[in-house]
Scaffold this active site. Structure first.
Site, short mmCIF file in Angstrom:
data_model
loop_
_atom_site.label_atom_id
_atom_site.label_comp_id
_atom_site.label_asym_id
_atom_site.label_seq_id
_atom_site.Cartn_x
_atom_site.Cartn_y
_atom_site.Cartn_z
N LYS A 266 -6.07 -1.76 -0.68
CA LYS A 266 -6.92 -1.60 0.50
C LYS A 266 -7.51 -2.94 0.94
O LYS A 266 -7.53 -3.27 2.13
CB LYS A 266 -8.06 -0.61 0.19
CG LYS A 266 -7.70 0.85 0.51
CD LYS A 266 -7.86 1.13 1.99
CE LYS A 266 -7.16 2.42 2.39
NZ LYS A 266 -7.83 3.64 1.94
N TYR B 192 0.85 -1.19 0.00
CA TYR B 192 0.00 0.00 0.00
C TYR B 192 0.89 1.24 0.00
O TYR B 192 1.93 1.26 -0.63
CB TYR B 192 -1.00 -0.05 1.16
CG TYR B 192 -2.17 0.85 0.88
CD1 TYR B 192 -2.97 0.62 -0.24
CD2 TYR B 192 -2.46 1.96 1.68
CE1 TYR B 192 -4.02 1.47 -0.55
CE2 TYR B 192 -3.51 2.80 1.37
CZ TYR B 192 -4.28 2.56 0.25
OH TYR B 192 -5.31 3.39 -0.07
#
Length: 565
Positions: free
Chosen positions: A175, A104
């Site tokens: 996510k 991420y």
């Protein structure tokens, strides 16, 4: 008394041979047992040795260490995810602190920019505007029938990088990886989606490798009608879905949240998730200093949907601590590129208008400027907390930070903009400019700061502390909506897990190694609040905890049994 671990039930599957090896949710690679290799037509398709998942993870870790750049590490991990998801999550959980910034932020930003260049294998759903009338058919093509969490983006405001078109798909993929790695939500329950409404990024439109719809972005009524078609199709396919809006442009983010939050179980992580983790951090920091958030004066740089969302949740928290709404709003000062938001400023968005300061209250300020800059605000407000959500690097200057420290012995400074290249000031500079007295929390990960032979660990105010627990709590409780009170309960629970509060030292936020513990606690608090709010069926605390345990997926291989389709 000896305890035994309950063994997962065998899984009956109809796939075999190369098809099974190409199914990421079911593939075990070299860990298929001798019996499974015989029963599923895998004999001779794999090396002789049957390995454990830990042996596989050790090999993958050694291979990972051979890559020198973060983007190459990201590509490698995504390749594992697309071939063997169980191994991917075991590897990530074994090395979460090392790998979270790779899967991420900040590395996912580069992956989004280069999405069409590094594309290897399909993951998720791409819904383009020209295909809008086939929405139901597209969602029927999703092989997993029991989807429980969707993260959707239109790619227009990816981190601080702007319009990335379908490259924004990297964000929902990343996510949802954290929903699983941190919140224990089975990857079989998750679906990343990008709404391809075109792009205004001329570089992408001119790129011969760009894989999205080559067209300027649709807007206004056409855009909202398209999003509504998507929402209705999702409701039809998965009525109990949790839908997370991600990285929509400011002009669309709040209207979409307002329109759909009472129609479908949904939230916007940029607005509500960022607000929840920030408020949790501030509650903990205030308690560690022996005070309350309601006693602090807070200045924001950045008055977009994210900044205003944080501000509104701070105001709600300080009202819970005893302030009137008017007094709570007087403690929050919003600065954007046009200066301090005031009641005489034209063309404010509706969510900004509620956060203005009255010019009549500023008559005594020491300034001759018509536009009240961040320095003017810091000099006159004398804030305890400074929060950056501007998406612009370097705007927390030495002069501003030193001016803040002049009036506040222990300032709290939170440059939250992502990725790292967009941060308002580096922790190294903030620590130096405050003589080592600032409490710093950032949006992107930073290494500890060494200043005058003292080590200052830097807390990452990462939404991953919040949204996986919210997702787990919604699934376990069966909540039909996400209320403001559920988000506040998540913030409060996060604050309760602060090492700085509980031990008097350490980081203001828990270590990443403890994030699953935090996520489970948040899930319980969110589920309990959902029941109290009437958006989930009331059960006993024991039943809710059992539901959380039952829904908490672990990256472990299950035994397979053959069945027909």
């Amino acid at each position: 008394m000896e305890t035994t671990t309950k063994k997962a039930r065998s899984l009956y599957i109809p796939y075999a041979g190369p098809v099974l090896l190409e199914f990421p949710l079911l593939n075990k690679g070299s860990a298929f047992s001798v019996e499974e290799r015989r029963n599923f037509n895998l004999s001779g398709l794999l090396p002789e040795v049957v390995e454990s998942i830990e042996e596989q993870a050790e090999r993958a870790w050694l291979q990972y260490q051979g890559f020198k750049t973060e983007i190459d590490k990201h590509i490698y991990l995504r390749n594992i995810q697309d071939t063997n998801e169980t191994l991917f999550y075991r590897l990530v959980q074994n090395h979460l602190e090392e790998m979270m910034p790779v899967i991420y932020t900040p590395t996912v930003g580069a992956a989004c920019e280069r999405f069409s260049e590094i594309y290897r294998r399909a993951r998720g759903v791409f819904i383009s505007y020209p295909n809008r009338h086939n929405m139901d058919d597209i969602l029927q093509n999703v092989p997993n029938h029991n989807i429980k969490v969707i993260v959707v983006t239109d790619g227009e405001r990816i981190l601080g990088l702007g319009d990335q078109g379908i490259g924004g798909m990297g964000i929902p993929i990343g996510k949802l990886s954290l929903y699983t790695a941190c919140g224990g939500i089975s990857p079989a329950y998750t679906l990343p989606v990008v709404l391809d409404v075109g792009t205004n990024n001329q570089q992408l439109l001119n790129d011969p490798l760009y894989m999205g719809w080559r067209h300027p972005r649709i807007t206004d009524d056409e855009y909202y009608a398209f999003v509504d078609e998507f929402i209705q199709a999702v409701k039809q396919r998965w009525p109990d879905i949790l839908l997370q809006f991600e990285d929509f442009a400011q002009k669309n983010a709040m209207p979409l949240l307002t329109r759909y939050r009472d129609e479908i179980c949904s939230f916007n992580d940029d607005i509500q998730g960022t607000a929840a983790v920030t408020v949790g951090t501030l509650i903990a920091a205030s308690r560690a200093a022996g005070s309350q958030l309601s006693e602090q004066k807070i200045v924001f740089l950045g008055a977009g949907s994210a900044g205003c969302g944080i501000a509104e949740q701070i105001i709600a928290q300080t009202q819970r601590e005893g302030l009137s709404e008017d007094a709570a709003r007087q403690n929050v000062f919003m600065v954007d590129r046009f200066g301090l938001l005031t009641d005489r400023m034209p063309n404010l968005l509706p969510f900004q208008a509620k956060l203005v300061q009255k010019c009549d209250n500023l008559q005594h300020w020491d300034t001759e400027n018509d536009v009240l800059s961040l320095l003017d605000v810091v000099r006159n407000v004398k804030p305890d907390i400074l929060i950056g959500v501007s998406g612009q690097t370097g705007l927390f200057t030495e002069e501003i930070i030193r001016e803040m420290h002049k009036h506040c012995p222990r300032p709290i400074v939170m440059p939250l903009s992502n990725p790292t290249s967009r941060v308002e000031a580096t922790p190294q500079d903030i620590i130096a400019w405050t003589e080592g007295n600032a409490l710093v929390a950032t949006g992107s990960p930073f290494s500890p700061v060494i200043w005058k032979d003292k080590v200052y660990p830097i807390a990452q105010c990462n939404n991953a502390y919040i949204f996986p627990g919210i997702g787990l709590g919604v699934i376990a409780s069966g909540a039909s909506r996400i209320t403001d009170e559920m988000l506040m309960s998540a913030s409060e629970t996060l604050a309760k897990h602060s090492p700085l509060v509980n031990n008097g030292e350490g980081l203001v936020l828990p270590a990443l190694k403890d994030i699953q513990v935090v996520s489970r606690a948040i899930a319980f608090a969110v589920g309990k609040m959902a029941q109290q709010q009437g958006v989930a069926v009331k059960t006993s605390a024991e039943a809710l905890q059992q539901a959380i345990d039952d829904n908490f997926w672990k990256p472990e291989y299950r035994d397979y049994r053959r069945t027909s389709i």
